[in-house]
Design a protein around this motif. Structure first.
Motif, PDB file in Angstrom:
ATOM      1  N   GLY B  44      16.787  11.629  11.590  1.00 30.03           N
ATOM      2  CA  GLY B  44      16.118  12.191  10.430  1.00 30.03           C
ATOM      3  C   GLY B  44      14.807  12.881  10.767  1.00 30.03           C
ATOM      4  N   GLU B  45      14.517  13.026  12.062  1.00 39.01           N
ATOM      5  CA  GLU B  45      13.261  13.673  12.453  1.00 39.01           C
ATOM      6  C   GLU B  45      13.280  15.131  11.999  1.00 39.01           C
ATOM      7  N   THR B  46      12.095  15.677  11.777  1.00 39.15           N
ATOM      8  CA  THR B  46      12.048  17.063  11.312  1.00 39.15           C
ATOM      9  C   THR B  46      12.113  18.001  12.498  1.00 39.15           C
ATOM     10  N   LEU B  47      12.794  19.087  12.305  1.00 40.59           N
ATOM     11  CA  LEU B  47      12.955  20.055  13.385  1.00 40.59           C
ATOM     12  C   LEU B  47      11.896  21.145  13.238  1.00 40.59           C
ATOM     13  N   GLU B  48      11.440  21.626  14.388  1.00 36.30           N
ATOM     14  CA  GLU B  48      10.397  22.639  14.365  1.00 36.30           C
ATOM     15  C   GLU B  48      11.046  24.011  14.169  1.00 36.30           C
ATOM     16  N   LYS B  49      10.726  24.662  13.063  1.00 28.80           N
ATOM     17  CA  LYS B  49      11.337  25.966  12.802  1.00 28.80           C
ATOM     18  C   LYS B  49      10.774  27.025  13.744  1.00 28.80           C
ATOM     19  N   GLY B  50      11.599  28.011  14.034  1.00 24.47           N
ATOM     20  CA  GLY B  50      11.138  29.115  14.877  1.00 24.47           C
ATOM     21  C   GLY B  50      11.275  28.857  16.373  1.00 24.47           C
ATOM     22  N   VAL B  51      11.609  27.620  16.725  1.00 23.83           N
ATOM     23  CA  VAL B  51      11.801  27.275  18.143  1.00 23.83           C
ATOM     24  C   VAL B  51      13.067  27.977  18.654  1.00 23.83           C
ATOM     25  N   THR B  52      13.062  28.416  19.908  1.00 23.73           N
ATOM     26  CA  THR B  52      14.276  28.999  20.466  1.00 23.73           C
ATOM     27  C   THR B  52      14.827  28.110  21.580  1.00 23.73           C
ATOM     28  N   LEU B  53      16.052  27.664  21.388  1.00 22.83           N
ATOM     29  CA  LEU B  53      16.724  26.847  22.407  1.00 22.83           C
ATOM     30  C   LEU B  53      17.560  27.766  23.290  1.00 22.83           C
ATOM     31  N   THR B  54      17.655  27.429  24.548  1.00 19.39           N
ATOM     32  CA  THR B  54      18.525  28.195  25.433  1.00 19.39           C
ATOM     33  C   THR B  54      19.758  27.353  25.749  1.00 19.39           C
ATOM     34  N   LEU B  55      20.910  27.992  25.615  1.00 19.31           N
ATOM     35  CA  LEU B  55      22.181  27.296  25.848  1.00 19.31           C
ATOM     36  C   LEU B  55      22.987  28.072  26.876  1.00 19.31           C
ATOM     37  N   TRP B  56      23.339  27.397  27.954  1.00 20.21           N
ATOM     38  CA  TRP B  56      24.168  28.059  28.975  1.00 20.21           C
ATOM     39  C   TRP B  56      25.644  27.805  28.682  1.00 20.21           C
ATOM     40  N   THR B  57      26.399  28.892  28.720  1.00 23.04           N
ATOM     41  CA  THR B  57      27.845  28.738  28.545  1.00 23.04           C
ATOM     42  C   THR B  57      28.562  29.494  29.655  1.00 23.04           C
ATOM     43  N   MET B  58      29.781  29.138  29.914  1.00 24.35           N
ATOM     44  CA  MET B  58      30.572  29.801  30.955  1.00 24.35           C
ATOM     45  C   MET B  58      31.594  30.726  30.290  1.00 24.35           C
ATOM     46  N   PRO B  59      32.206  31.626  31.033  1.00 34.10           N
ATOM     47  CA  PRO B  59      33.185  32.530  30.400  1.00 34.10           C
ATOM     48  C   PRO B  59      34.414  31.756  29.903  1.00 34.10           C
ATOM     49  N   ASN B  60      34.339  31.293  28.642  1.00 35.00           N
ATOM     50  CA  ASN B  60      35.430  30.505  28.082  1.00 35.00           C
ATOM     51  C   ASN B  60      36.370  31.345  27.224  1.00 35.00           C
ATOM     52  N   SER B  61      35.772  32.290  26.510  1.00 33.39           N
ATOM     53  CA  SER B  61      36.548  33.037  25.513  1.00 33.39           C
ATOM     54  C   SER B  61      36.498  34.527  25.856  1.00 33.39           C
ATOM     55  N   PRO B  62      37.211  35.366  25.085  1.00 31.23           N
ATOM     56  CA  PRO B  62      37.243  36.800  25.425  1.00 31.23           C
ATOM     57  C   PRO B  62      35.841  37.412  25.539  1.00 31.23           C
ATOM     58  N   GLN B  63      34.938  37.096  24.608  1.00 31.92           N
ATOM     59  CA  GLN B  63      33.558  37.590  24.713  1.00 31.92           C
ATOM     60  C   GLN B  63      32.620  36.389  24.621  1.00 31.92           C
ATOM     61  N   PRO B  64      32.444  35.680  25.744  1.00 27.83           N
ATOM     62  CA  PRO B  64      31.810  34.361  25.718  1.00 27.83           C
ATOM     63  C   PRO B  64      30.475  34.310  24.977  1.00 27.83           C
ATOM     64  N   LYS B  65      29.597  35.269  25.277  1.00 28.62           N
ATOM     65  CA  LYS B  65      28.250  35.199  24.727  1.00 28.62           C
ATOM     66  C   LYS B  65      28.251  35.481  23.221  1.00 28.62           C
ATOM     67  N   GLU B  66      28.903  36.578  22.846  1.00 28.89           N
ATOM     68  CA  GLU B  66      28.918  36.971  21.434  1.00 28.89           C
ATOM     69  C   GLU B  66      29.638  35.916  20.587  1.00 28.89           C
ATOM     70  N   ASP B  67      30.768  35.429  21.113  1.00 30.08           N
ATOM     71  CA  ASP B  67      31.560  34.454  20.362  1.00 30.08           C
ATOM     72  C   ASP B  67      30.725  33.218  20.033  1.00 30.08           C
ATOM     73  N   LEU B  68      30.022  32.709  21.043  1.00 25.72           N
ATOM     74  CA  LEU B  68      29.261  31.477  20.825  1.00 25.72           C
ATOM     75  C   LEU B  68      28.008  31.754  19.995  1.00 25.72           C
ATOM     76  N   GLN B  69      27.419  32.915  20.212  1.00 28.10           N
ATOM     77  CA  GLN B  69      26.231  33.272  19.428  1.00 28.10           C
ATOM     78  C   GLN B  69      26.575  33.287  17.932  1.00 28.10           C
ATOM     79  N   LYS B  70      27.757  33.840  17.616  1.00 26.93           N
ATOM     80  CA  LYS B  70      28.200  33.862  16.213  1.00 26.93           C
ATOM     81  C   LYS B  70      28.435  32.439  15.712  1.00 26.93           C
TER      82      LYS B  70
END
Lengths: 273, 460
Positions: B44-70
């Motif tokens: 239940g902790e409050t999340l800090e708005k505006g923070v940017t998290l970085t997430l590493w993904t591997m080529p899993n889908s046809p357009q890995p980056k766009e697909d996951l970003q969506k």
């Protein structure tokens, strides 16, 4: 006899060109045709070329490569011109040692530098505002540092081959030493400068080991990006080949645009005239 | 000082990649076992708005980056926390994740292959999520084999959260089976009927090769062979993962079953020259009648832009569970990817919130469908399993699927096994040593010796 040699030349040429011919031919097929061996070279398709930009963010890798490789090659050539000229023209204490030292650095395998460079970059990022890890500046610094020694070696011999009379004549006419260097010697050494630039550019264009360790997102170059066409769950061979063609183009353009500088020595006849 | 220590550790890891697996399995393993205070903020902790998290993904889908970003866009809309998805190729992901873990310079969250998790966890650079997992249903929300991939054998701690899952099943061509006069319902019931089906295809449908699997070039050769070893009662290591059992008679029978398919002319030996995806494309292109593959291939059937499918193959895909072995069970390999949270993350609460979002049932179903994989959690898995007959076969496979011992050295041991399995299949295909029981035994002995060496190094 001559005809026999001609045939041999063509055969050797064909052999050397065959990987490039295959690269282009495969980029004009579909993944399905490539994986089953059902090629149809008479009906090429450009699908792979249009899809490759969507599959992988190839534009970003391409722009990064162009920025990093051009800047690094320019810096290495600029530094090497100054150092090479100094070593070719001036006698100063330690000149021989410096020359040997420059060549000596090439005896150490490049991969040995990977660790200290990585540690240094990470330390700088965590402890200082100097951003080299995963930045263009960092990769430009690394590639410049790597290629400068070889470039100095190249440029020294180019400058040594240019007759002193040319710059002495310029200085008699009122040029300063630096003016003579910029206006007379550098243009005379143009083939050397171009060769050094192109060589450094190609070196950086192909490099994988350092860019894989020293970047994470912002400064990744083509050798990293091109591998993303092959995943665990899918292989886009035709797109990989298309990306290969696209990334070869700047190199080909660089070569053909500078070809006449690369092969022609303009110092020939300069003093005779 | 800790940063300096981290850099020195990274130095060792970078220079001595293979040795690092062993060294870190030992020293860092202890540190990995200690509970971490990082990321233990209360529910239940409050999340800090505006923070940017970085997430590493591997080529899993046809357009890995766009697909996951969506896929993560609703998370940003709901919480105000941004997520920057970065794509890391499979070729470099192992080095990148390792370097990031030891140097403390990386993203907040990364995808990791299920068999890689124990190695990364042992580096000490990841958050122990044990205190938080109840928020997403804990162990009970996942199939056992999948949950095991988040643990390090013999140590406390939960170092990852399962993200998506795959299990191997048999793909076959319905039209070829019909021509061969075999009933699909019983064609792959057990190992005998499996062999008989391949023989029928060989005899009655000569224009297609009955079966094929990749050779030593494939990253997943061991996943292809081990189900037959498990079927015969063999195992990769003993129960407490201290000794290799790959040269035991049961294991040898399993490996020989696969190699015998080659000598019997049922296994197209030219496939041994190819890697996993290339063999997959041979099936999709209509050159193979039966093949062992994962659910992502099923996902590509309806994608018209996937031009590796021939029309005949696309219209006649059938999936059957792996055959039952002499042990009475039908084993298969279950894998996929997990999510790991870096200890160096400056926003652990937000990072956990994103992991939670990616573990929500609907997100799991949507992303798994996009990938052609299966969700990691049981409920959404059931949903996808119910969507078609072919998906049902995979759902069943996941429930009984098996994975390898979750120890940091597994990656290296798997490589040792891969080389030896490859040699055995090669010899059956007439390359290298003559194929006989003694050759198989000597190769498996060598594999076991190498594995024991790796296990002993870490123990010492």
């Amino acid at each position: 006899m001559n005809r026999g040699l001609d045939v041999l030349t063509w055969l050797v040429l064909l052999l050397m060109l065959s990987p490039i011919i295959w690269l282009v031919a495969a980029s004009l097929q579909t993944d399905g045709q490539l994986s089953t061996g059902a090629y149809n070279l008479l009906e090429p398709t450009f699908t792979a070329f249009s899809r490759m930009w969507k599959t992988v963010d190839f534009e970003r890798y391409m722009v990064n490569s162009l920025i990093i490789c051009t800047a690094a090659a320019l810096c290495a050539t600029a530094f090497a011109s100054c150092a090479g000229y100094a070593l070719a023209r001036f006698k100063f204490r330690g000149a021989t040692g410096l020359s040997l030292g420059v060549v000596g650095t090439q005896l150490i395998p490049g991969s040995l530098f990977l660790l200290p460079v990585f540690m240094g970059f990470v330390w700088l990022k965590q402890n200082t505002p100097v951003a080299l890890f995963d930045t263009h500046a960092g990769m430009i610094l690394v590639y410049t540092a790597f290629f400068t020694p070889v470039a100095i070696y190249f440029m020294r011999y180019f400058f040594a081959a240019i007759p002193r009379d040319l710059e002495e004549a310029a200085m008699v006419d009122g040029c300063t030493r630096f003016g003579a260097f910029v206006k007379i010697v550098l243009p005379a050494a143009a083939p050397g400068l171009v060769a050094t630039f192109v060589y450094a550019f190609l070196f950086a264009w192909d490099e994988l080991l350092f860019v894989a360790a020293l970047t994470q997102e912002n400064a990744e170059t083509i050798p990293i990006g091109i591998r993303n066409f092959i995943g665990n769950y899918q292989e886009r061979t035709a797109q990989l080949m298309a990306a290969g063609v696209v990334s070869t183009l700047p190199v080909l353009i660089a070569f053909f645009a500078t070809q006449r500088w690369l092969v022609k020595g303009i110092t020939a006849g300069a003093v005779k005239g | 000082m800790p940063k300096r220590l981290a850099i020195v550790t990274s130095a060792i890891a970078l220079m001595l990649a293979p040795a690092a697996i062993v060294a870190c399995g030992d020293d860092s393993g202890d540190s990995a076992a200690k509970p971490k205070s990082n990321g233990q903020a209360a529910q239940g902790e409050t999340l800090e708005k505006g923070v940017t998290l970085t997430l590493w993904t591997m080529p899993n889908s046809p357009q890995p980056k766009e697909d996951l970003q969506k896929m993560v866009a609703p998370f940003t809309a709901k919480t105000g926390v941004n997520a920057d998805v970065q794509e890391v190729g499979w070729d470099v992901q192992f080095d990148r994740i390792r370097n990031a873990a030891v140097a403390g310079e990386g993203p907040d969250i990364t995808q990791a292959g299920t068999t890689q998790v124990p190695f990364f966890a042992a580096l000490g650079g990841f958050t122990d999520l044990s205190d938080r997992v109840e928020e997403i249903g804990g162990k009970g929300a996942y199939a056992e084999g999948i949950w095991n991939t988040t643990q390090v054998q013999g140590q406390d701690g939960t170092w990852a959260i399962p993200w998506f899952t795959e299990a191997r099943s048999l793909y076959y061509r319905k039209d070829v089976l019909e021509k061969a006069g075999v009933d699909p319902a019983t064609a792959f019931k057990d190992l005998d009927s499996f062999k008989a089906t391949l023989q029928a295809i060989k005899d009655k449908v000569p224009d297609i090769k009955p079966f094929g699997a990749p050779g030593k070039k494939a990253y997943d050769l061991v996943h292809q062979v081990m189900p037959f070893v498990w079927d015969h009662g063999g195992a990769e290591l003993n129960a407490d993962a201290t000794k290799s059992t790959i040269n035991a008679p049961e294991a040898q029978q399993g490996v020989e079953f696969m190699a015998d398919l080659i000598t019997d002319g049922l296994f197209d030996k030219s496939q041994l020259e190819r890697d996993g995806t290339q063999v997959e494309n041979q099936f999709k292109g209509g050159r193979l009648a039966v093949w062992i593959g994962g659910p992502w291939v099923l996902g590509s059937v309806d994608r018209p832009e996937d031009d590796t499918w021939s029309d005949e193959a696309r219209e006649n895909v059938g999936v059957a569970p792996m055959p039952t072995g002499p042990s009475g069970k039908a084993y298969t390999f279950v894998g996929g990817s997990d999510l790991m949270v870096f200890k160096s993350s400056k926003h652990p609460a937000e990072a956990w919130a994103l992991v939670k979002f990616l573990s929500e049932d609907q997100t799991q179903v949507d992303y798994a469908k996009l990938l052609g994989m299966f969700p990691a959690r049981l409920d959404p898995q059931q949903q996808v399993g119910d969507s078609s007959e072919n998906h049902k076969a995979f759902f069943e496979a996941i429930q009984t699927g098996r994975t390898y011992a979750s120890i940091p050295q597994w990656g290296q041991i798997e490589n040792a096994y891969k080389t030896r399995f490859g040699n055995i299949l090669d010899s059956a295909a007439g390359v290298g040593s003559d194929y006989n029981a003694a050759t198989v035994k000597s190769q498996l002995d060598a594999a076991a010796k190498e594995a024991d060496g790796l296990l002993a190094q870490s123990a010492g």
